[in-house]
Design a protein around this motif. Structure first.
Motif, PDB file in Angstrom:
ATOM      1  N   LYS A   1       7.858  -1.406  -4.387  1.00 46.78           N
ATOM      2  CA  LYS A   1       7.450  -1.765  -3.028  1.00 46.78           C
ATOM      3  C   LYS A   1       8.091  -3.063  -2.562  1.00 46.78           C
ATOM      4  CE  LYS A   1       3.051   0.584  -2.705  1.00 46.78           C
ATOM      5  NZ  LYS A   1       1.604   0.482  -2.590  1.00 46.78           N
TER       6      LYS A   1
ATOM      7  N   LYS B   1       9.138   7.539  -2.014  1.00 48.76           N
ATOM      8  CA  LYS B   1       7.887   6.849  -2.319  1.00 48.76           C
ATOM      9  C   LYS B   1       8.174   5.473  -2.902  1.00 48.76           C
ATOM     10  CE  LYS B   1       3.422   7.494  -4.355  1.00 48.76           C
ATOM     11  NZ  LYS B   1       2.736   6.842  -3.271  1.00 48.76           N
TER      12      LYS B   1
ATOM     13  N   VAL C   1       6.206   2.230  -4.990  1.00 46.55           N
ATOM     14  CA  VAL C   1       5.039   1.966  -5.831  1.00 46.55           C
ATOM     15  C   VAL C   1       4.997   0.498  -6.223  1.00 46.55           C
ATOM     16  CG1 VAL C   1       4.935   4.295  -6.779  1.00 46.55           C
ATOM     17  CG2 VAL C   1       6.264   2.572  -7.953  1.00 46.55           C
ATOM     18  N   ASP C   2       3.785   0.043  -6.543  1.00 48.45           N
ATOM     19  CA  ASP C   2       3.600  -1.281  -7.119  1.00 48.45           C
ATOM     20  C   ASP C   2       3.845  -1.137  -8.613  1.00 48.45           C
ATOM     21  OD1 ASP C   2       2.773  -3.705  -8.106  1.00 48.45           O
ATOM     22  OD2 ASP C   2       0.732  -3.562  -7.334  1.00 48.45           O
TER      23      ASP C   2
ATOM     24  N   ASP D   1       1.154  -1.638 -11.226  1.00 45.20           N
ATOM     25  CA  ASP D   1       0.048  -0.680 -11.310  1.00 45.20           C
ATOM     26  C   ASP D   1       0.554   0.572 -12.030  1.00 45.20           C
ATOM     27  OD1 ASP D   1      -1.983   1.169 -10.947  1.00 45.20           O
ATOM     28  OD2 ASP D   1      -2.230   0.752  -8.807  1.00 45.20           O
ATOM     29  N   THR D   2       0.336   0.616 -13.350  1.00 42.36           N
ATOM     30  CA  THR D   2       0.895   1.716 -14.142  1.00 42.36           C
ATOM     31  C   THR D   2       0.364   3.071 -13.709  1.00 42.36           C
ATOM     32  OG1 THR D   2      -0.768   1.348 -15.855  1.00 42.36           O
ATOM     33  CG2 THR D   2       1.379   0.318 -16.178  1.00 42.36           C
ATOM     34  N   SER D   3      -0.891   3.151 -13.298  1.00 41.01           N
ATOM     35  CA  SER D   3      -1.425   4.450 -12.881  1.00 41.01           C
ATOM     36  C   SER D   3      -0.734   4.938 -11.605  1.00 41.01           C
ATOM     37  CB  SER D   3      -2.941   4.387 -12.674  1.00 41.01           C
ATOM     38  OG  SER D   3      -3.272   3.485 -11.641  1.00 41.01           O
ATOM     39  N   GLU D   4      -0.391   4.025 -10.706  1.00 41.50           N
ATOM     40  CA  GLU D   4       0.328   4.402  -9.491  1.00 41.50           C
ATOM     41  C   GLU D   4       1.730   4.903  -9.828  1.00 41.50           C
ATOM     42  OE1 GLU D   4       1.722   2.529  -5.179  1.00 41.50           O
ATOM     43  OE2 GLU D   4       0.547   1.294  -6.545  1.00 41.50           O
TER      44      GLU D   4
ATOM     45  N   MET E   1       1.413   8.406 -11.430  1.00 39.77           N
ATOM     46  CA  MET E   1       1.123   9.423 -10.409  1.00 39.77           C
ATOM     47  C   MET E   1       2.371   9.737  -9.580  1.00 39.77           C
ATOM     48  SD  MET E   1      -2.784   8.733  -9.101  1.00 39.77           S
ATOM     49  CE  MET E   1      -2.431   7.117  -8.469  1.00 39.77           C
ATOM     50  N   ALA E   2       3.159   8.709  -9.247  1.00 38.69           N
ATOM     51  CA  ALA E   2       4.370   8.930  -8.461  1.00 38.69           C
ATOM     52  C   ALA E   2       5.405   9.727  -9.242  1.00 38.69           C
ATOM     53  CB  ALA E   2       4.955   7.585  -8.019  1.00 38.69           C
TER      54      ALA E   2
END
Length: 71
Positions: free
Chosen positions: A3, A18, A20-21, A24-27, A30-31
């Protein structure tokens, strides 16, 4: 893309994909999973759509997700 930074800014500005941060490993997981789902076509006859793709692609996907999550 991340991001933050020029690539993230260009990605968001031109709607190239997309962002992502990366903290944030979960983000991130998911991406990556969403991207892999989009890249995995489902042929109607149940055979592999891309013969170059390894037969254990789902295993590779799971390994990548675990690595990104730090598991």
């Amino acid at each position: 893309a991340c991001k933050e930074g020029v690539i993230g800014w260009q990605t968001q500005r031109h709607n190239l994909g997309k962002t992502v941060d990366v903290k944030d490993t979960s983000e991130v997981v998911m991406a990556v999973n969403a991207l892999l789902r989009e890249l995995t076509p489902k042929p109607p006859d149940g055979k592999r759509a891309n013969v170059w793709r390894p037969p254990l692609f789902s295993d590779a996907q799971e390994t990548l997700a675990r690595a990104l999550a730090g598991v």
